[in-house]
Scaffold this motif. Structure first.
Motif, short mmCIF file in Angstrom:
data_model
loop_
_atom_site.label_atom_id
_atom_site.label_comp_id
_atom_site.label_asym_id
_atom_site.label_seq_id
_atom_site.Cartn_x
_atom_site.Cartn_y
_atom_site.Cartn_z
N PRO A 2 0.79 -1.24 0.00
CA PRO A 2 0.00 0.00 0.00
C PRO A 2 0.82 1.28 0.00
CG PRO A 2 0.16 -0.84 2.23
CD PRO A 2 0.88 -1.84 1.35
N GLU A 3 0.20 2.36 -0.47
CA GLU A 3 0.64 3.71 -0.11
C GLU A 3 0.14 3.96 1.31
OE1 GLU A 3 -0.84 6.63 -2.90
OE2 GLU A 3 -0.44 5.25 -4.55
N VAL A 4 0.98 4.59 2.14
CA VAL A 4 0.64 4.75 3.55
C VAL A 4 0.67 6.23 3.94
CG1 VAL A 4 1.33 4.18 5.92
CG2 VAL A 4 1.71 2.51 4.08
N VAL A 5 -0.39 6.70 4.55
CA VAL A 5 -0.42 8.05 5.12
C VAL A 5 -0.77 7.91 6.60
CG1 VAL A 5 -1.61 10.28 5.14
CG2 VAL A 5 -1.10 9.15 2.95
N GLN A 6 0.15 8.39 7.46
CA GLN A 6 -0.07 8.25 8.90
C GLN A 6 -0.85 9.45 9.43
OE1 GLN A 6 4.32 6.62 9.63
NE2 GLN A 6 3.05 6.40 11.46
N GLY A 7 -2.14 9.27 9.59
CA GLY A 7 -2.98 10.30 10.17
C GLY A 7 -3.11 10.10 11.67
N LYS A 8 -3.78 11.05 12.31
CA LYS A 8 -4.05 10.95 13.74
C LYS A 8 -5.35 10.18 13.92
CE LYS A 8 -4.01 14.11 17.69
NZ LYS A 8 -4.04 15.53 18.08
N ARG A 9 -5.33 9.10 14.62
CA ARG A 9 -6.48 8.22 14.87
C ARG A 9 -6.95 7.51 13.59
NH1 ARG A 9 -5.70 6.41 19.10
NH2 ARG A 9 -7.81 5.61 19.35
N ALA A 10 -6.12 7.48 12.55
CA ALA A 10 -6.40 6.66 11.37
C ALA A 10 -5.14 6.53 10.54
CB ALA A 10 -7.51 7.25 10.52
N LEU A 11 -4.87 5.34 10.09
CA LEU A 11 -3.76 5.06 9.19
C LEU A 11 -4.39 4.84 7.82
CD1 LEU A 11 -0.64 4.40 9.20
CD2 LEU A 11 -1.34 2.01 9.37
N HIS A 12 -4.05 5.71 6.87
CA HIS A 12 -4.72 5.66 5.56
C HIS A 12 -3.91 4.80 4.60
CE1 HIS A 12 -7.20 8.77 7.26
NE2 HIS A 12 -6.12 9.50 7.51
N LEU A 13 -4.51 3.73 4.13
CA LEU A 13 -3.84 2.76 3.29
C LEU A 13 -4.54 2.68 1.94
CD1 LEU A 13 -3.58 -0.06 6.00
CD2 LEU A 13 -1.86 1.66 5.43
N ARG A 14 -3.73 2.68 0.88
CA ARG A 14 -4.30 2.56 -0.46
C ARG A 14 -3.60 1.42 -1.18
NH1 ARG A 14 -6.57 7.11 -4.12
NH2 ARG A 14 -6.98 5.98 -6.03
N TYR A 15 -4.36 0.37 -1.50
CA TYR A 15 -3.83 -0.85 -2.13
C TYR A 15 -4.35 -0.97 -3.56
CZ TYR A 15 -3.07 -2.70 2.66
OH TYR A 15 -2.68 -2.90 3.96
N ARG A 16 -3.44 -1.21 -4.50
CA ARG A 16 -3.88 -1.55 -5.85
C ARG A 16 -4.22 -3.05 -5.87
NH1 ARG A 16 -0.53 -1.55 -10.46
NH2 ARG A 16 1.09 -0.52 -9.23
#
Lengths: 193, 193
Positions: free
Chosen positions: B176-190
């Motif tokens: 995945p592409e990973v974005v570390q947010g506060k109270r959520a880890l944002h993951l984007r998988y092809r």
């Protein structure tokens, strides 16, 4: 200070194995190289990416004792009394094997609370690592877990054996430490008190 | 090129709501600030951290049409015909509401394949975002999804409504592409083809 942690490899949809007990796709990260991670068990050696290797070394070096369920112990024949992590194992079981002296480094105890306490004694300053989903679930329910670790595999299994199960309540975790490995995203969450 | 993506907020154990349909704990990231993310719907505005705000803006700006299930449409009363993302909505339903002209920007179609095709036409060069678990599951099953997006909340719900469900096979994703947010880890998988 010594911590109690759980660690499992899990699919994005929450399973540690599919309904046929197959784990091949979610454990791809154990064989993608290029770093060889030797283990205390001669028969087991992993080929992982650099970031995963560092995560594994930290986990292994930090672990002073493991807690396992009986099923995993039976499947692996008690790891030949030499768990790959290189630490003594405490097995939760209602029935101590008759030939228990085959596994002199292994301790057999009757319930999860007792097993974690015994593992803490063995681990000393090091951490206790729980490596069975069933035991992890009970330990979470008992409030015994400090850190929840997940190696999140980029796979949907659709069905199978869950890492987590009904806790009867919401359990809040802190935001995780994140290590981006190849074929696994390694997440470490502190349990919020 | 235009893509079909799914996006849901999910607990670490795989649920988008608990058995009582409660979503409060997993949506904490919508209210932790400090960045206000306005929406196309005046009644809805979010307060998220910087990283989450950027992820949300990208997702919103990229979306040319949404696909929703009927249940979510009913719960929100069709978002007052103004979905927060600011794009037209295609609703999958076997029964078009009698007063459908209350939602002039909303399209009602009978099945998921048709809904995705219709949403693609509406979206043009932009992406189609699927925002219902049930529709996402069917679209994954039909092989219609390019990217699976998850905002992974640091919460164990124990039980509830799953994001994913039985696919009848393993589905492999890319890392995945990973974005570390506060109270959520944002993951984007092809989705791997």
């Amino acid at each position: 200070m010594s911590k109690v942690i759980t660690h499992m490899t899990m699919s994005l949809d929450g399973f540690i194995a599919d309904p046929d007990d197959r784990i091949d796709d979610i454990f791809d990260w154990y064989a993608v190289g290029p770093v060889e991670v030797p283990s205390a068990n001669e028969g087991v050696s992993l080929l992982v990416d650099e970031a995963s290797a560092e995560m594994l070394r930290d986990l292994t070096d930090g672990t002073g004792a493991l807690v396992s369920g009986r099923r995993l112990f039976d499947i692996t024949d008690g790891w030949g009394d030499s768990h790959p992590v290189g630490a003594p194992v405490v097995v939760v079981t209602h029935h101590v094997p008759e030939n228990a002296d085959r596994w002199p480094r292994t301790t057999f105890v009757g319930d999860v609370g007792e097993a974690v306490a015994r593992a803490r004694e063995i681990a000393g300053d090091k951490d206790v690592t729980i490596a069975s989903a069933n035991v992890a679930q009970q330990a979470l329910d008992l409030g015994l877990v400090d850190d929840v670790c997940v190696s999140l595999a980029p796979v949907l299994l659709g069905a199978g054996i869950p890492y987590f199960a009904d806790l009867g309540r919401h359990l809040l975790l802190e935001d995780p430490e994140v290590v981006q490995g190849k074929r696994a995203l390694h997440l470490r969450y502190r349990v919020r008190r």
